[in-house]
Design a protein around this motif. Sequence first.
Motif: not given
Length: 151
Positions: A83-92
């Motif tokens: 579930g944190t995959t999109l958050e990681k992509l957004i932070r990158a």
Amino acid sequence: MAKVSVELIHEVLSSNELEPEVIQKVLKQIEEQAAAEAEAEKANREPPVKKQFVMIVSDPRGTLPDEDYVGWVAQIPEDDNVGTTLEKLIRASYEYNISKKGRKYPVKSIGEACEAVGARFLKEQGIAIKTKIPVTVLKTDNKIPEIESDF
């Protein structure tokens, strides 16, 4: 420091008119030392992180079951929450957008982020995008039809 082959060391020692016993003793010490350094380097290496694949599906209209759709394949560490995959992509993407290149060519969507954000920014967040270009996702009911006996 440059790596030197054992044969080159042997030639140099031989050309300096050293006794063969001394040459053999020196070469044996060099080989033992090299083996010890290789062993130490191998012991100090971190074990590789196991990873899992995640499919990021594009569904901008909210019609996931009814239409064909495209997405991107990402890879994250095995023990991370999917579930944190999109958050990681957004932070990158945020990190990319504040860089020199990102200020010139900012990303504004997930698709642009998958395509343009560099591996350096993604690696900091622990994510890897495996398909820069979106791929088509096929729907299935997960069943193999029975073979008819009309052969």
